[in-house]
Design an enzyme around this catalytic site. Sequence first.
Site, PDB file in Angstrom:
ATOM      1  CG  ASP A  98     109.614 -14.175 -37.088  1.00  0.00           C
ATOM      2  OD1 ASP A  98     108.464 -14.264 -37.551  1.00  0.00           O
ATOM      3  OD2 ASP A  98     110.307 -15.159 -36.791  1.00  0.00           O
ATOM      4  CB  SER A 114     109.054 -22.190 -37.826  1.00  0.00           C
ATOM      5  OG  SER A 114     107.867 -21.624 -37.336  1.00  0.00           O
ATOM      6  CG  HIS A 117     108.315 -17.017 -39.548  1.00  0.00           C
ATOM      7  ND1 HIS A 117     108.777 -17.248 -38.258  1.00  0.00           N
ATOM      8  CD2 HIS A 117     107.737 -18.178 -39.951  1.00  0.00           C
ATOM      9  CE1 HIS A 117     108.474 -18.488 -37.899  1.00  0.00           C
ATOM     10  NE2 HIS A 117     107.852 -19.077 -38.910  1.00  0.00           N
TER      11      HIS A 117
END
Length: 238
Positions: free
Chosen positions: A178, A79, A208
Amino acid sequence: MKTGVLCIHGFTGGPYEVQPIADYLENNTDWKIVVPTLPGHGETLELKKFRAENWMMEAELALRKLQKEVDKVIVIGFSMGGLIAIYLAKRYKIEKLVLLSAAAKYIYPTQILQDIREIAKEAMVGKLEANELFKRYKYKWEKTPINATFEFIRLVRMIEPYYGQIIIPVCLVQGKKDGIVPYATAQFLFNQIGSEKKELIYSEMGKHHICYSEDCNDWFFKVLLFLKEDEVEIITNN
């Protein structure tokens, strides 16, 4: 030659986000694995006084320390950690990059709504407090000050000009379910990154937190093959 791997977690997260792949690599290689905690992050969030530069510098210090202990370094970023990994690759000699759910673009409302529906279903049957997704995001919503969110957005914008300047081998992994980073982001990054050697892996089941996807062992193996590809080529050529 000794290999080191630096794993960088995401915004409002902690080492737990990348621990499954860190453990996998530790169990299947003799590499040194390092998983730092970015300032204000971890199991307890204290984000108010930190800026984007603090997060990048912590990763930078961890990288410098690791470089002194090994011959070559691989960086894995999840991320926001994926963007910090790109930042490091622009400034330091890094062998390969692995970008997991990299947050070049963020917030995918359709999947978030689906997750909320799942939470709502469990709430109706009295199971809400047992829902891990609910507990994790409830804590994050309560403990993430608005200025920290702006710092995250600022970091995304700072790193964006670097995409085309990355020329080392890169592997991108993205979950198709996600709810934070749209899965099309991985294709966008794949197209933008300047590397000739790059690979894009999709997790059909992945949300995610991609390291906790039901199919994570499948893509863990593919990532390991990507990271060890040069070793295989040397053996084959000999």
